[in-house]
Design an enzyme around this catalytic site. Sequence first.
Site, PDB file in Angstrom:
ATOM      1  N   ARG A 123     -86.618  22.812  57.202  1.00 53.33           N
ATOM      2  CA  ARG A 123     -86.078  22.829  55.830  1.00 53.33           C
ATOM      3  C   ARG A 123     -87.158  23.243  54.836  1.00 53.33           C
ATOM      4  O   ARG A 123     -86.883  24.007  53.899  1.00 53.33           O
ATOM      5  CB  ARG A 123     -85.502  21.450  55.467  1.00 53.33           C
ATOM      6  CG  ARG A 123     -84.760  21.448  54.143  1.00 53.33           C
ATOM      7  CD  ARG A 123     -83.980  20.160  53.904  1.00 53.33           C
ATOM      8  NE  ARG A 123     -84.858  19.010  53.725  1.00 53.33           N
ATOM      9  CZ  ARG A 123     -84.427  17.765  53.556  1.00 53.33           C
ATOM     10  NH1 ARG A 123     -83.128  17.502  53.537  1.00 53.33           N
ATOM     11  NH2 ARG A 123     -85.271  16.766  53.402  1.00 53.33           N
ATOM     12  N   LYS A 182     -85.215  22.439  48.484  1.00 50.69           N
ATOM     13  CA  LYS A 182     -85.931  21.216  48.099  1.00 50.69           C
ATOM     14  C   LYS A 182     -87.195  21.640  47.345  1.00 50.69           C
ATOM     15  O   LYS A 182     -88.283  21.732  47.908  1.00 50.69           O
ATOM     16  CB  LYS A 182     -86.247  20.368  49.337  1.00 50.69           C
ATOM     17  CG  LYS A 182     -86.488  18.911  48.993  1.00 50.69           C
ATOM     18  CD  LYS A 182     -86.366  18.016  50.184  1.00 50.69           C
ATOM     19  CE  LYS A 182     -86.843  16.625  49.895  1.00 50.69           C
ATOM     20  NZ  LYS A 182     -86.130  15.942  48.802  1.00 50.69           N
ATOM     21  N   GLU A 240     -73.550  14.802  45.123  1.00 44.21           N
ATOM     22  CA  GLU A 240     -74.443  13.880  45.828  1.00 44.21           C
ATOM     23  C   GLU A 240     -74.996  12.898  44.813  1.00 44.21           C
ATOM     24  O   GLU A 240     -74.555  12.880  43.665  1.00 44.21           O
ATOM     25  CB  GLU A 240     -75.564  14.646  46.538  1.00 44.21           C
ATOM     26  CG  GLU A 240     -76.441  15.472  45.606  1.00 44.21           C
ATOM     27  CD  GLU A 240     -77.614  16.155  46.317  1.00 44.21           C
ATOM     28  OE1 GLU A 240     -78.022  15.717  47.394  1.00 44.21           O
ATOM     29  OE2 GLU A 240     -78.121  17.140  45.744  1.00 44.21           O
TER      30      GLU A 240
HETATM   31  N1  PMP Z   1     -80.284  14.619  48.010  1.00 45.57           N
HETATM   32  C1  PMP Z   1     -81.382  14.723  47.255  1.00 45.57           C
HETATM   33  C2  PMP Z   1     -81.280  15.330  45.914  1.00 45.57           C
HETATM   34  C3  PMP Z   1     -82.623  14.259  47.753  1.00 45.57           C
HETATM   35  O1  PMP Z   1     -83.724  14.376  47.009  1.00 45.57           O
HETATM   36  C4  PMP Z   1     -82.669  13.662  49.033  1.00 45.57           C
HETATM   37  C5  PMP Z   1     -83.966  13.094  49.538  1.00 45.57           C
HETATM   38  N2  PMP Z   1     -84.792  14.089  50.080  1.00 45.57           N
HETATM   39  C6  PMP Z   1     -81.491  13.575  49.776  1.00 45.57           C
HETATM   40  C7  PMP Z   1     -80.318  14.065  49.232  1.00 45.57           C
HETATM   41  C8  PMP Z   1     -81.496  12.990  51.158  1.00 45.57           C
HETATM   42  O2  PMP Z   1     -82.093  13.886  52.058  1.00 45.57           O
HETATM   43  P1  PMP Z   1     -82.853  13.404  53.351  1.00 45.57           P
HETATM   44  O3  PMP Z   1     -81.866  12.616  54.160  1.00 45.57           O
HETATM   45  O4  PMP Z   1     -83.253  14.661  54.046  1.00 45.57           O
HETATM   46  O5  PMP Z   1     -83.994  12.569  52.908  1.00 45.57           O
END
Ligand code: PMP
Length: 297
Positions: free
Chosen positions: A52, A151, A184
């Site tokens: 990622r 990200k 989200e």
């Molecule tokens: N959405 C956002 C905006 C985030 O910052 C995160 C944390 N990285 C997540 C979802 C969850 O992603 P992950 O399970 O890969 O930590």
Amino acid sequence: MENLVYLDGQWYPKSEAKVSVFDHGLLYGDGVFEGIRAYKGNVFKFQEHLDRLWESAHTLMLKIPMSKMEMQEVVLETLRRNGLKDAYIRAVVTRGTGDLGLDPGLCKKPTVFIITDKIKLYPESLYREGLSIITVPTVRNLPEAVNPAIKSLNYLNNILAKIEAKNGGVMEAVMLNAQGYVAECTGDNIFMVKMTGRGKKTARLLTPPAYVGALRGITRQAILEIAPALKIAAEERILTRHDLFNADEIFLTGTAAEVIPVVKLDGRVIGSGKPGAVTAQLLKAFRALTVKDGVKF
Ligand code: PMP
């Protein structure tokens, strides 16, 4: 001994790990990052996090100045030097230092740093009692503008939502997309459980597809893979607030939060008002996976 931070080829004590004020990561949020976790000497889903990070960087046309294998080694070495077996890992790659101006070409070399630290866990009581959350007015970034799938170091969209959550007296918040569909949370993905069938005994797990404007969370993906093994049908589906209000269970997923139940949303009690059985089952299966699936050190 002070915590050691990897920065561009060397390890520095925390208080000496510094980047330039001309770093475009700081000046413009031009960069990418990952939040990763190590459990009992296992870096959970390490490959997925590296993939990622590289995909986010590729979209920004930011060339990470090392291979995935090299970054893996650097992360593991940082953990070893800090004597950490359970840790939160932050990997950051910025555009690098350059003169003022948006042009990425002003920066000759990306800055890479790795922070490994003790994990700051949410209080266990939140997992027992569940979160109360709200929907905030700040809409999630348009995928056509700054795609939430990247990200990147541009987290102001989420920070604005977090401020609204805190102003509303809660720790997390649901963010909608520009069409009003559930995207989200500020730092977590969201799931709902709906009981269906005769006697309402069959659980269906629903989460919004990433294209509505959400990060493809690695915890989210792990849950989508765990569910079928527990005979729970999981599906990506467009969701409204109405769907969430009438869910039997809601939970959030993220590297830091793992799987955390939600018992109230915008004043509406969710399901029984207590963390649900399906959420508990998924959390248990997820925790079992965290020490297995990944890279051991
Ligand atoms: N959405 C956002 C905006 C985030 O910052 C995160 C944390 N990285 C997540 C979802 C969850 O992603 P992950 O399970 O890969 O930590």
